[in-house]
Design a protein around this motif. Sequence first.
Motif, PDB file in Angstrom:
ATOM      1  N   MET A  43       0.902  -1.024  -0.178  1.00  0.00           N
ATOM      2  CA  MET A  43      -0.151  -0.198   0.074  1.00  0.00           C
ATOM      3  C   MET A  43       0.675   1.278  -0.017  1.00  0.00           C
ATOM      4  O   MET A  43       0.487   2.153  -0.857  1.00  0.00           O
ATOM      5  N   SER A  70      -8.313   0.104  -3.558  1.00  0.00           N
ATOM      6  CA  SER A  70      -7.554  -0.095  -2.323  1.00  0.00           C
ATOM      7  C   SER A  70      -8.408   0.211  -1.037  1.00  0.00           C
ATOM      8  O   SER A  70      -8.399  -0.518   0.032  1.00  0.00           O
ATOM      9  N   GLU A  90      -2.548   2.839 -10.704  1.00  0.00           N
ATOM     10  CA  GLU A  90      -3.968   3.511 -10.900  1.00  0.00           C
ATOM     11  C   GLU A  90      -4.974   2.584 -10.727  1.00  0.00           C
ATOM     12  O   GLU A  90      -5.886   2.880  -9.680  1.00  0.00           O
ATOM     13  N   LEU A 103       2.321   2.154  -3.436  1.00  0.00           N
ATOM     14  CA  LEU A 103       1.424   2.679  -4.284  1.00  0.00           C
ATOM     15  C   LEU A 103       1.185   4.240  -4.321  1.00  0.00           C
ATOM     16  O   LEU A 103       0.707   4.968  -5.002  1.00  0.00           O
ATOM     17  N   ASP A 104       1.533   4.675  -2.866  1.00  0.00           N
ATOM     18  CA  ASP A 104       1.605   6.158  -2.468  1.00  0.00           C
ATOM     19  C   ASP A 104       2.886   6.805  -2.432  1.00  0.00           C
ATOM     20  O   ASP A 104       2.884   7.850  -2.238  1.00  0.00           O
ATOM     21  N   ARG A 155      -5.000   1.393  -6.868  1.00  0.00           N
ATOM     22  CA  ARG A 155      -5.503   2.444  -5.898  1.00  0.00           C
ATOM     23  C   ARG A 155      -6.973   2.442  -6.060  1.00  0.00           C
ATOM     24  O   ARG A 155      -7.759   2.734  -5.025  1.00  0.00           O
ATOM     25  N   GLN A 156      -7.568   2.238  -6.974  1.00  0.00           N
ATOM     26  CA  GLN A 156      -9.284   2.325  -7.193  1.00  0.00           C
ATOM     27  C   GLN A 156      -9.697   1.296  -6.476  1.00  0.00           C
ATOM     28  O   GLN A 156     -10.878   1.103  -6.162  1.00  0.00           O
TER      29      GLN A 156
END
Length: 260
Positions: free
Chosen positions: A96, A119, A113, A99-100, A116-117
Motif C-alpha cells: 500500500m 484499495s 492507478e 502505491l502512495d 488504488r481504485q
Amino acid sequence: MTEMTMKIRQELDALEQEEGIRILYACESGSRAWGFPSKDSDYDVRFIYVRPVDWYLSIFDKRDVIERPISEMLDISGWDLRKGLNLFRKSNPPLMEWLDSPIVYAEACHTAERLRQLSSQAYSPKASIYHYLHMARGNYRTYLQGEVVRIKKYFYVLRPILACEWILRKGTMPPIAFESLIEALLPKDGELSRQIEELLIRKKSGDEWDDQPRISVLNAYIEEQLASLEQAAAQLPGAKSGIDSELDELFRDLLREAWN
C-alpha cells in the motif's frame, strides 16, 4: 532527471532483459519516500513485475521474488504480480505504501492507478495497525533500550507509531510522508514535536549514525503509545468483503496488456 534516476531506470531495463519480465510499476520505498533521507541513504527501489503467460501455466511453485545484491547505494527488489495481488487482498501495508510513493520510476498498464481504485475495498485497519505495531515494538526493543542510542533508529519507531495513531483516528491508510503524520497528529508547539524536529534536521544533515544518550521525552512517549495501541488495535474491525473476482480479472487484464 537526476543521474541516479537515470541509473535506476537503466537497472530496471536491464532486469527486464535478463529475467524476461515486464516491470509494471517501480517506486522508491524507505527513508527517501518517507521524507527523511540523509546524504548517504540508499535508494530502496521496489517493483511489481509480470512474466510471460506460459510461466504461470505450470503445476510447480516457482520463485516469485527478484532481488539484487545491494551495491552503489542501490537496493532493488520486486514481487511477481500474482504475489503482489495476493498480498494486496490481505491489505499488505508495504505494498500500500509503494502505491502512495511520491517517487515513481516506472509504470506500465496503469497498474498502480488500477490498484488504488480497489484499495478502499481491500484495506483492513486491523491488519495495517498490527503491521505497524509489530514494527514499532521490534525496533524499539532492538535499538532504543540502552542508555546510548543511534539517532536514526528513533524514526523507525516513531513513524510506525504515528501510522498506528493515524489509523485509529482516520480509519484509512496513513500518508507515506513522515512530516505529514507529525503535522496531523502532534501539537506543533510541544516538547515532543520540538525534539523530533531537531532529530530530523540532524538526520538530514548526515548525523544519523551518531550515538547519543537516549531522549527521555521520546522514550516515554513511545512506551506510552505502545501500551495504549496494543489495546486499541484489538477493537478495530477486520477485513472487508472480498474482492477476489476483481483481482482475478485485474491479473488477467495486466497479463494480456503487458505482452500484447
